[in-house]
Design a protein around this motif. Sequence first.
Motif, PDB file in Angstrom:
ATOM      1  N   GLN A 159      45.374  38.301  56.406  1.00 53.87           N
ATOM      2  CA  GLN A 159      44.246  38.859  55.725  1.00 53.87           C
ATOM      3  C   GLN A 159      44.390  38.519  54.348  1.00 53.87           C
ATOM      4  OE1 GLN A 159      43.831  42.872  56.671  1.00 53.87           O
ATOM      5  NE2 GLN A 159      43.138  42.442  59.044  1.00 53.87           N
ATOM      6  N   GLN A 160      45.463  38.941  53.584  1.00 54.58           N
ATOM      7  CA  GLN A 160      45.665  38.345  52.222  1.00 54.58           C
ATOM      8  C   GLN A 160      45.654  36.895  51.767  1.00 54.58           C
ATOM      9  OE1 GLN A 160      49.429  40.329  51.188  1.00 54.58           O
ATOM     10  NE2 GLN A 160      48.654  42.309  51.684  1.00 54.58           N
ATOM     11  N   ALA A 161      46.335  36.162  52.667  1.00 51.43           N
ATOM     12  CA  ALA A 161      46.511  34.740  52.697  1.00 51.43           C
ATOM     13  C   ALA A 161      44.876  34.064  52.731  1.00 51.43           C
ATOM     14  CB  ALA A 161      47.269  34.044  53.648  1.00 51.43           C
ATOM     15  N   ALA A 162      44.096  34.657  53.730  1.00 52.07           N
ATOM     16  CA  ALA A 162      42.988  34.266  53.938  1.00 52.07           C
ATOM     17  C   ALA A 162      41.742  34.270  52.830  1.00 52.07           C
ATOM     18  CB  ALA A 162      42.217  34.635  55.305  1.00 52.07           C
ATOM     19  N   ALA A 163      42.066  35.528  52.329  1.00 49.12           N
ATOM     20  CA  ALA A 163      41.121  36.145  51.223  1.00 49.12           C
ATOM     21  C   ALA A 163      41.456  35.512  49.970  1.00 49.12           C
ATOM     22  CB  ALA A 163      40.992  37.556  50.922  1.00 49.12           C
ATOM     23  N   ARG A 164      42.435  34.832  49.780  1.00 46.84           N
ATOM     24  CA  ARG A 164      42.762  34.313  48.433  1.00 46.84           C
ATOM     25  C   ARG A 164      41.959  32.956  48.018  1.00 46.84           C
ATOM     26  NH1 ARG A 164      48.897  34.474  46.497  1.00 46.84           N
ATOM     27  NH2 ARG A 164      48.279  32.831  45.343  1.00 46.84           N
ATOM     28  N   SER A 165      41.443  32.915  46.873  1.00 49.70           N
ATOM     29  CA  SER A 165      40.691  31.883  46.409  1.00 49.70           C
ATOM     30  C   SER A 165      41.361  30.821  45.495  1.00 49.70           C
ATOM     31  CB  SER A 165      39.262  32.508  45.711  1.00 49.70           C
ATOM     32  OG  SER A 165      39.724  33.156  44.407  1.00 49.70           O
ATOM     33  N   ALA A 166      40.628  30.186  45.099  1.00 50.28           N
ATOM     34  CA  ALA A 166      41.482  29.216  43.997  1.00 50.28           C
ATOM     35  C   ALA A 166      41.674  29.642  42.680  1.00 50.28           C
ATOM     36  CB  ALA A 166      40.474  27.914  43.759  1.00 50.28           C
ATOM     37  N   ASP A 167      40.634  30.540  42.407  1.00 55.01           N
ATOM     38  CA  ASP A 167      41.073  31.383  40.968  1.00 55.01           C
ATOM     39  C   ASP A 167      42.027  32.551  41.233  1.00 55.01           C
ATOM     40  OD1 ASP A 167      38.770  30.203  39.818  1.00 55.01           O
ATOM     41  OD2 ASP A 167      37.482  31.747  40.477  1.00 55.01           O
ATOM     42  N   ASP A 168      42.285  32.911  42.342  1.00 54.37           N
ATOM     43  CA  ASP A 168      43.400  33.961  42.724  1.00 54.37           C
ATOM     44  C   ASP A 168      44.563  33.100  42.709  1.00 54.37           C
ATOM     45  OD1 ASP A 168      42.011  36.008  43.200  1.00 54.37           O
ATOM     46  OD2 ASP A 168      41.595  35.678  45.251  1.00 54.37           O
ATOM     47  N   ASP A 169      44.882  31.946  43.022  1.00 48.82           N
ATOM     48  CA  ASP A 169      45.951  30.891  42.995  1.00 48.82           C
ATOM     49  C   ASP A 169      46.416  30.764  41.661  1.00 48.82           C
ATOM     50  OD1 ASP A 169      46.203  31.137  45.694  1.00 48.82           O
ATOM     51  OD2 ASP A 169      45.195  29.059  45.917  1.00 48.82           O
ATOM     52  N   VAL A 170      45.649  30.603  40.738  1.00 48.45           N
ATOM     53  CA  VAL A 170      45.694  30.170  39.303  1.00 48.45           C
ATOM     54  C   VAL A 170      46.124  31.465  38.532  1.00 48.45           C
ATOM     55  CG1 VAL A 170      44.600  29.363  37.028  1.00 48.45           C
ATOM     56  CG2 VAL A 170      43.961  28.324  39.276  1.00 48.45           C
ATOM     57  N   MET A 171      45.436  32.583  38.906  1.00 48.12           N
ATOM     58  CA  MET A 171      45.919  33.762  38.278  1.00 48.12           C
ATOM     59  C   MET A 171      47.311  34.132  38.749  1.00 48.12           C
ATOM     60  SD  MET A 171      44.238  37.683  38.318  1.00 48.12           S
ATOM     61  CE  MET A 171      44.789  37.763  40.391  1.00 48.12           C
ATOM     62  N   MET A 172      47.759  34.024  39.806  1.00 50.62           N
ATOM     63  CA  MET A 172      48.997  34.392  40.399  1.00 50.62           C
ATOM     64  C   MET A 172      50.191  33.420  39.992  1.00 50.62           C
ATOM     65  SD  MET A 172      48.765  36.976  41.994  1.00 50.62           S
ATOM     66  CE  MET A 172      50.462  37.172  42.548  1.00 50.62           C
ATOM     67  N   PHE A 173      49.791  31.890  39.517  1.00 47.62           N
ATOM     68  CA  PHE A 173      50.538  31.028  38.982  1.00 47.62           C
ATOM     69  C   PHE A 173      50.976  31.567  37.728  1.00 47.62           C
ATOM     70  CE2 PHE A 173      50.892  26.968  36.285  1.00 47.62           C
ATOM     71  CZ  PHE A 173      51.829  26.798  36.819  1.00 47.62           C
ATOM     72  N   GLY A 174      49.787  32.049  36.961  1.00 48.18           N
ATOM     73  CA  GLY A 174      50.280  32.668  35.608  1.00 48.18           C
ATOM     74  C   GLY A 174      51.127  33.949  35.628  1.00 48.18           C
ATOM     75  N   HIS A 175      50.786  34.804  36.613  1.00 46.22           N
ATOM     76  CA  HIS A 175      51.821  35.997  36.914  1.00 46.22           C
ATOM     77  C   HIS A 175      53.301  35.626  37.231  1.00 46.22           C
ATOM     78  CE1 HIS A 175      53.028  39.887  38.412  1.00 46.22           C
ATOM     79  NE2 HIS A 175      53.262  39.140  39.591  1.00 46.22           N
ATOM     80  N   TYR A 176      53.286  34.686  38.132  1.00 43.78           N
ATOM     81  CA  TYR A 176      54.534  34.435  38.428  1.00 43.78           C
ATOM     82  C   TYR A 176      55.600  33.559  37.432  1.00 43.78           C
ATOM     83  CZ  TYR A 176      53.015  34.911  43.464  1.00 43.78           C
ATOM     84  OH  TYR A 176      52.435  35.566  44.389  1.00 43.78           O
ATOM     85  N   ILE A 177      54.765  32.986  36.421  1.00 44.31           N
ATOM     86  CA  ILE A 177      55.361  32.334  35.498  1.00 44.31           C
ATOM     87  C   ILE A 177      55.893  33.347  34.328  1.00 44.31           C
ATOM     88  CG2 ILE A 177      55.200  31.056  33.083  1.00 44.31           C
ATOM     89  CD1 ILE A 177      53.320  29.076  34.715  1.00 44.31           C
ATOM     90  N   GLN A 178      55.044  34.585  33.988  1.00 47.52           N
ATOM     91  CA  GLN A 178      55.574  35.524  33.380  1.00 47.52           C
ATOM     92  C   GLN A 178      56.615  36.401  33.811  1.00 47.52           C
ATOM     93  OE1 GLN A 178      52.610  38.422  32.666  1.00 47.52           O
ATOM     94  NE2 GLN A 178      53.624  39.415  30.783  1.00 47.52           N
ATOM     95  N   ASN A 179      56.616  36.507  35.159  1.00 50.60           N
ATOM     96  CA  ASN A 179      57.543  37.556  35.929  1.00 50.60           C
ATOM     97  C   ASN A 179      59.005  36.718  36.083  1.00 50.60           C
ATOM     98  OD1 ASN A 179      58.249  39.933  37.822  1.00 50.60           O
ATOM     99  ND2 ASN A 179      58.578  38.299  39.045  1.00 50.60           N
ATOM    100  N   ASN A 180      58.846  35.497  36.536  1.00 58.08           N
ATOM    101  CA  ASN A 180      60.126  34.838  36.861  1.00 58.08           C
ATOM    102  C   ASN A 180      60.632  34.546  35.578  1.00 58.08           C
ATOM    103  OD1 ASN A 180      59.289  34.910  39.478  1.00 58.08           O
ATOM    104  ND2 ASN A 180      58.514  32.749  39.436  1.00 58.08           N
ATOM    105  N   ILE A 181      60.081  33.872  34.495  1.00 55.07           N
ATOM    106  CA  ILE A 181      60.881  33.874  33.168  1.00 55.07           C
ATOM    107  C   ILE A 181      61.256  35.106  32.560  1.00 55.07           C
ATOM    108  CG2 ILE A 181      60.152  32.795  30.907  1.00 55.07           C
ATOM    109  CD1 ILE A 181      58.806  30.762  32.167  1.00 55.07           C
ATOM    110  N   SER A 182      60.341  35.960  32.670  1.00 58.78           N
ATOM    111  CA  SER A 182      61.104  37.204  32.233  1.00 58.78           C
ATOM    112  C   SER A 182      62.366  37.777  32.872  1.00 58.78           C
ATOM    113  CB  SER A 182      60.107  38.512  31.960  1.00 58.78           C
ATOM    114  OG  SER A 182      59.590  38.848  33.457  1.00 58.78           O
ATOM    115  N   ILE A 183      62.324  37.830  33.921  1.00 55.38           N
ATOM    116  CA  ILE A 183      63.749  38.048  34.696  1.00 55.38           C
ATOM    117  C   ILE A 183      64.540  37.231  34.210  1.00 55.38           C
ATOM    118  CG2 ILE A 183      64.558  38.203  37.057  1.00 55.38           C
ATOM    119  CD1 ILE A 183      62.021  39.180  38.175  1.00 55.38           C
TER     120      ILE A 183
END
Length: 331
Positions: A159-183
Amino acid sequence: MKEEQFIATYQADWITLRAWLSAPSTQHSTKNSVKNRTIVDFPASYRRLCHQLALAHARGFSSSTVAELEELVALGHQRLYRASSRTALSRAHQSLLHDFPRACRQQWRFMLAATLLFVLPALLAYASLELRPEFIFNLMPAEMISEIEAMYAPEAHQQQAAARSADDDVMMFGHYIQNNISIALRTFALGLLAMVGSVFMLAYNGLILGAVAGHLHNQGYAMQTLYPFVIGHGAFELTAIVLAGGCGLRLGYALIAPQRLRRMDALKQAAQAVMPIVYGFSLMLLIAAGIEAFWSPRAGIPNAVKFGVGTLLWLCVLYFLARAGRSRAAI
């Protein structure tokens, strides 16, 4: 100086410079010794040309003379900055495709230590949960366990995967960059605490990874949701965290055992040795964030394809670190 005298004095230089600027691959030409000398002196020739153009403007020389000089200056500007751009790209290519993997191999003892510090706690946590599933509550708080179960339950995951939009993907891309690089940067920088910080970060992240994998395996979710999601970006993300930890261990070791150097000199030497690796694992984390945001959560891609692509990415990363940057003679 009158315009006629000005032209007579410098026109031969302009003709030579124009011929060199107009010729392709002039930098490697050996047919004309005058061109070769011009190539060597190009920065100085270009500065003189700019001065001559300023002089022509200041003395009100004819528009044809000024136009000729302006055209030459424009050609010189293009050649100068095109060469600078090529040089920058060449340096980036050298650093990432050659210096980075070579530096990893040169620091193999610290990279091996970081790998063991990450992998062994992960395996220990996984094996412990295989024997005693309730041990998960000693490793993680109940709220976090519930969130992980809800996130990776097959129905909810779909359900989460089906509900994701292109905007969600871009937002998560930024989140993953911040999270991964900080770790990764914490794992790297905390090595300055006599290696203890890097040891802790590697062991803790390995322990949590093993605990999550073991618990979801016990719940029956791992093969359906966790592993297909993680295997693709994990090749870059997990490897980058281990490399960051290895760099941190190298810095910490320089402070603990500076040999015959002063501690600050030993630290500078260690920092120079690991800097190509820092550039490399930073790029790997950007790649991981892109895969995690735009590929890993795709519900329409069969798990078999994700496993196949993920396995290929792991093999590529390991082969790159083991073989890239070697000379033909070394291979």
